[in-house]
Design an enzyme around this catalytic site. Structure first.
Site, short mmCIF file in Angstrom:
data_model
loop_
_atom_site.label_atom_id
_atom_site.label_comp_id
_atom_site.label_asym_id
_atom_site.label_seq_id
_atom_site.Cartn_x
_atom_site.Cartn_y
_atom_site.Cartn_z
N ARG A 187 0.84 -1.21 0.00
CA ARG A 187 0.00 0.00 0.00
C ARG A 187 0.87 1.27 0.00
NH1 ARG A 187 -3.09 -3.64 -0.78
NH2 ARG A 187 -5.20 -3.87 0.08
N SER A 262 -10.71 -0.55 3.29
CA SER A 262 -9.96 -0.64 4.56
C SER A 262 -9.53 0.75 4.98
CB SER A 262 -8.70 -1.50 4.38
OG SER A 262 -9.03 -2.79 3.91
N GLU A 357 -4.74 3.91 5.87
CA GLU A 357 -4.59 3.69 4.43
C GLU A 357 -5.26 4.83 3.68
OE1 GLU A 357 -5.70 -0.17 2.48
OE2 GLU A 357 -6.79 1.14 1.12
P1 FAD Z 1 -8.90 8.63 -5.13
O1 FAD Z 1 -9.58 8.18 -3.87
O2 FAD Z 1 -9.60 9.65 -5.95
O3 FAD Z 1 -7.46 9.12 -4.79
C1 FAD Z 1 -6.65 8.38 -3.89
C2 FAD Z 1 -5.26 9.06 -3.78
O4 FAD Z 1 -4.56 8.93 -5.00
C3 FAD Z 1 -5.36 10.57 -3.52
O5 FAD Z 1 -4.28 10.94 -2.71
C4 FAD Z 1 -5.23 11.19 -4.90
O6 FAD Z 1 -4.71 12.48 -4.88
C5 FAD Z 1 -4.26 10.21 -5.57
N1 FAD Z 1 -4.48 10.12 -7.01
C6 FAD Z 1 -5.61 9.67 -7.64
N2 FAD Z 1 -5.44 9.72 -8.97
C7 FAD Z 1 -4.20 10.20 -9.19
C8 FAD Z 1 -3.45 10.51 -10.37
N3 FAD Z 1 -3.95 10.31 -11.60
N4 FAD Z 1 -2.20 11.01 -10.22
C9 FAD Z 1 -1.67 11.22 -8.99
N5 FAD Z 1 -2.33 10.96 -7.84
C10 FAD Z 1 -3.58 10.46 -7.94
N6 FAD Z 1 -7.86 -0.78 -2.38
C11 FAD Z 1 -7.06 -1.84 -2.52
O7 FAD Z 1 -5.84 -1.70 -2.69
N7 FAD Z 1 -7.56 -3.10 -2.48
C12 FAD Z 1 -8.86 -3.36 -2.30
O8 FAD Z 1 -9.27 -4.51 -2.28
C13 FAD Z 1 -9.74 -2.25 -2.16
N8 FAD Z 1 -11.06 -2.45 -1.96
C14 FAD Z 1 -11.89 -1.37 -1.80
C15 FAD Z 1 -13.25 -1.62 -1.61
C16 FAD Z 1 -14.14 -0.55 -1.46
C17 FAD Z 1 -15.60 -0.84 -1.25
C18 FAD Z 1 -13.64 0.77 -1.52
C19 FAD Z 1 -14.60 1.93 -1.40
C20 FAD Z 1 -12.30 1.02 -1.71
C21 FAD Z 1 -11.39 -0.06 -1.84
N9 FAD Z 1 -10.02 0.13 -2.02
C22 FAD Z 1 -9.19 -0.95 -2.20
C23 FAD Z 1 -9.45 1.50 -2.04
C24 FAD Z 1 -9.56 2.19 -3.42
O9 FAD Z 1 -10.48 1.53 -4.24
C25 FAD Z 1 -8.21 2.25 -4.13
O10 FAD Z 1 -7.25 2.88 -3.34
C26 FAD Z 1 -8.31 2.97 -5.48
O11 FAD Z 1 -7.09 2.81 -6.18
C27 FAD Z 1 -8.61 4.46 -5.33
O12 FAD Z 1 -8.91 4.98 -6.61
P2 FAD Z 1 -9.58 6.40 -6.81
O13 FAD Z 1 -9.55 6.71 -8.24
O14 FAD Z 1 -10.92 6.41 -6.16
O15 FAD Z 1 -8.57 7.34 -6.02
N1 EPU Z 2 -10.77 -10.18 10.53
C1 EPU Z 2 -11.40 -10.27 11.75
N2 EPU Z 2 -12.45 -9.42 11.98
C2 EPU Z 2 -12.89 -8.53 11.06
C3 EPU Z 2 -12.25 -8.46 9.81
C4 EPU Z 2 -11.18 -9.30 9.56
O1 EPU Z 2 -11.03 -11.05 12.61
O2 EPU Z 2 -13.85 -7.81 11.37
C5 EPU Z 2 -9.65 -11.09 10.28
C6 EPU Z 2 -10.08 -12.48 9.81
O3 EPU Z 2 -9.27 -13.41 10.47
C7 EPU Z 2 -9.70 -12.49 8.34
C8 EPU Z 2 -8.51 -11.55 8.31
O4 EPU Z 2 -8.82 -10.56 9.28
O5 EPU Z 2 -9.35 -13.77 7.93
C9 EPU Z 2 -8.31 -10.86 6.95
O6 EPU Z 2 -9.54 -10.26 6.55
P1 EPU Z 2 -9.88 -10.02 5.00
O7 EPU Z 2 -9.60 -11.27 4.24
O8 EPU Z 2 -11.23 -9.42 4.92
O9 EPU Z 2 -8.78 -9.00 4.54
P2 EPU Z 2 -8.20 -7.68 5.21
O10 EPU Z 2 -6.81 -7.97 5.66
O11 EPU Z 2 -9.14 -7.12 6.21
C10 EPU Z 2 -7.09 -6.92 2.99
C11 EPU Z 2 -6.99 -5.63 2.24
C12 EPU Z 2 -8.24 -5.41 1.40
C13 EPU Z 2 -8.38 -6.57 0.41
C14 EPU Z 2 -8.46 -7.87 1.19
C15 EPU Z 2 -8.48 -9.07 0.28
C16 EPU Z 2 -5.56 -4.15 3.52
C17 EPU Z 2 -5.48 -2.96 4.41
N3 EPU Z 2 -6.79 -4.52 3.16
O12 EPU Z 2 -8.16 -6.74 3.92
O13 EPU Z 2 -8.09 -4.20 0.66
O14 EPU Z 2 -9.53 -6.42 -0.39
O15 EPU Z 2 -7.32 -7.99 2.07
O16 EPU Z 2 -7.22 -9.26 -0.26
O17 EPU Z 2 -4.54 -4.73 3.17
C18 EPU Z 2 -8.44 -1.88 0.83
O18 EPU Z 2 -7.21 -1.77 0.78
O19 EPU Z 2 -9.21 -0.89 0.87
C19 EPU Z 2 -9.02 -3.21 0.84
C20 EPU Z 2 -10.33 -3.45 0.94
#
Ligand code: FAD
Ligand code: EPU
Length: 362
Positions: A187, A262, A357
């Site tokens: 990240r 997250s 994050e």
């Molecule tokens: P924004 O939120 O608009 O911007 C995020 C940051 O990046 C800001 O600091 C912005 O200034 C910068 N930025 C954006 N675009 C540019 C650009 N073109 N040039 C320079 N800087 C830029 N993330 C994960 O890694 N894994 C996941 O599984 C995951 N699951 C998610 C699930 C949900 C339901 C939600 C709501 C979010 C999740 N995220 C996850 C977080 C998010 O989706 C990612 O971080 C995504 O890449 C953000 O994209 P955005 O376009 O919305 O960025």
């Molecule tokens: N867990 C709990 N309680 C909770 C949630 C999670 O005990 O309420 C424990 C469980 O043991 C579970 C473990 O945490 O097995 C991991 O949970 P999960 O698989 O949901 O993944 P996460 O570590 O919570 C990360 C990423 C997610 C990504 C998933 C799947 C980060 C910060 N988050 O979540 O990314 O989708 O793995 O790979 O690394 C994001 O970055 O926004 C994001 C959603």
């Protein structure tokens, strides 16, 4: 030097649409937390070359002279507006997907930074090009993907990125950053550090696989769902579908409940700290990470008693404690305050500092 100027032939004769700067824009629809805030200035960027025009306009020169902050915005799915934004928001809407080169085994695909990430994943998976299938369903734009090195289900986008092209705001020069230049980590990347708020990513190039694709299927939730469906040798399309289905069951949809995924990163601790915790909590949830251990922040937050907690309209999601939610009218400050209470209680209980994050704006 960790990056070099791109040799871009600037076709100055190309007629680009005149950029308009909107004033006092409501941002509720521009962030997935659904927080009500406003921006002083906002402009939409549809082509990289518009940046040349944008930074030459008198209005922008005046803003820059007054040292007004600039924020690049994708879909706002990884940020929290804690108050009104006093500067200029550049809403990235640069589109386009094209193949640069290919051979029998691999293919280089370039995408505009304003493409929706999941559209790109669907486009590549649909053509049988492997690599992005585990990253299906992540909200946001292509341009934000390298910023925090998005990752899910055992894959990080850094494993696919060949290079990133960006505009450097201060020097007004194009940069091409190789994968190594991007300094990817969990990240993390150069765009969250040295180049934070200094580089506007306009496109990224990904190396994908053709033919036989080596897939990453070891993430527990993915393995379990494939097993439940009796799929022992999935192709990339099946993995893409399963990943999206699993995500739908675990994560709240921002369309119905404000959130930014997250809120914190999973913290990494050393083996001594992990052993001490394990003695007290035999069910500690962790994974080896480098020389240390990555602890599930969701587990820590749940054990600290926050899962399902709600204060006004700010809450800790009842099905996944790592996700903070806006039930309707929470402000950015309400959510920030809740996050700080959670950080303090996890620190007190486990001796672990949770790092955000989500990006705080401003
Ligand atoms: P924004 O939120 O608009 O911007 C995020 C940051 O990046 C800001 O600091 C912005 O200034 C910068 N930025 C954006 N675009 C540019 C650009 N073109 N040039 C320079 N800087 C830029 N993330 C994960 O890694 N894994 C996941 O599984 C995951 N699951 C998610 C699930 C949900 C339901 C939600 C709501 C979010 C999740 N995220 C996850 C977080 C998010 O989706 C990612 O971080 C995504 O890449 C953000 O994209 P955005 O376009 O919305 O960025
Ligand atoms: N867990 C709990 N309680 C909770 C949630 C999670 O005990 O309420 C424990 C469980 O043991 C579970 C473990 O945490 O097995 C991991 O949970 P999960 O698989 O949901 O993944 P996460 O570590 O919570 C990360 C990423 C997610 C990504 C998933 C799947 C980060 C910060 N988050 O979540 O990314 O989708 O793995 O790979 O690394 C994001 O970055 O926004 C994001 C959603």
């Amino acid at each position: 030097m960790f990056f070099f100027e791109a040799t871009i032939t600037v076709l100055i004769l190309i007629i680009v649409p005149v950029i308009t700067i909107e004033k006092n824009i409501n941002l509720k629809a521009f962030n997935t937390f659904g927080v009500d805030a406003s921006a002083r200035y906002l402009c939409r960027l549809r082509q990289p070359l518009e940046l040349l025009e944008l930074f030459e306009t008198e209005e922008i020169r005046e803003l820059a002279g007054n040292r007004v902050n600039i924020l690049v915005l994708g879909e706002g799915s990884n940020l929290l507006f804690t108050e009104d934004y006093p500067g200029l928001i550049i809403k990235n809407e640069i589109r386009g997907i094209r193949v640069l080169e290919e051979d029998e085994k691999s293919i280089l695909v370039e995408a505009g930074a304003g493409e929706r990430w999941n559209d790109l994943v669907g486009y590549t998976v649909g053509r049988g090009w492997g690599g992005m299938e585990n990253l299906g369903g992540i909200p946001g734009t292509v341009g934000a993907a390298p910023v925090q090195n998005i990752g899910a289900y055992g894959v990080e986008v850094s494993s696919l990125i060949e290079r990133v092209t960006a505009w450097h705001i201060d020097s007004k020069k194009w940069l091409t950053l190789s994968n190594a230049d991007c300094r990817f980590g969990y990240r993390d990347s150069i765009f969250k550090n040295e180049l934070k708020n200094k580089a506007i990513i306009v496109s990224a190039v990904f190396r994908l696989t053709k033919g036989t694709v080596a897939m990453s299927l070891s993430y527990a939730a993915l393995t379990a769902e494939l097993k439940r469906r009796n799929v022992s040798h999935p192709d990339i399309r099946e993995v893409f579908e399963v990943v999206q289905d699993v995500r739908r069951t675990r994560l709240p949809d921002p369309a119905t409940m404000g959130n930014a995924g997250s809120f914190f990163k999973n913290p990494v601790i050393d083996s001594g700290h992990k052993s001490r915790l394990e003695k007290e909590y035999p069910d500690l949830s962790f994974n080896p990470h480098g020389t240390g251990y990555k602890i599930a922040a969701g587990w820590l937050i749940e054990k600290a008693g926050w899962k399902g907690y709600r204060s006004g309209d700010a809450g800790c999601y009842e099905n996944q404690a790592l996700i903070l939610v806006n039930y309707g009218s929470a402000t950015g400050k309400d959510i920030l305050e809740l996050s700080e209470r959670i950080q303090a209680s996890v620190l007190e209980k486990f001796g672990i500092s949770l790092e955000r994050e989500v990006n705080l704006i401003p």
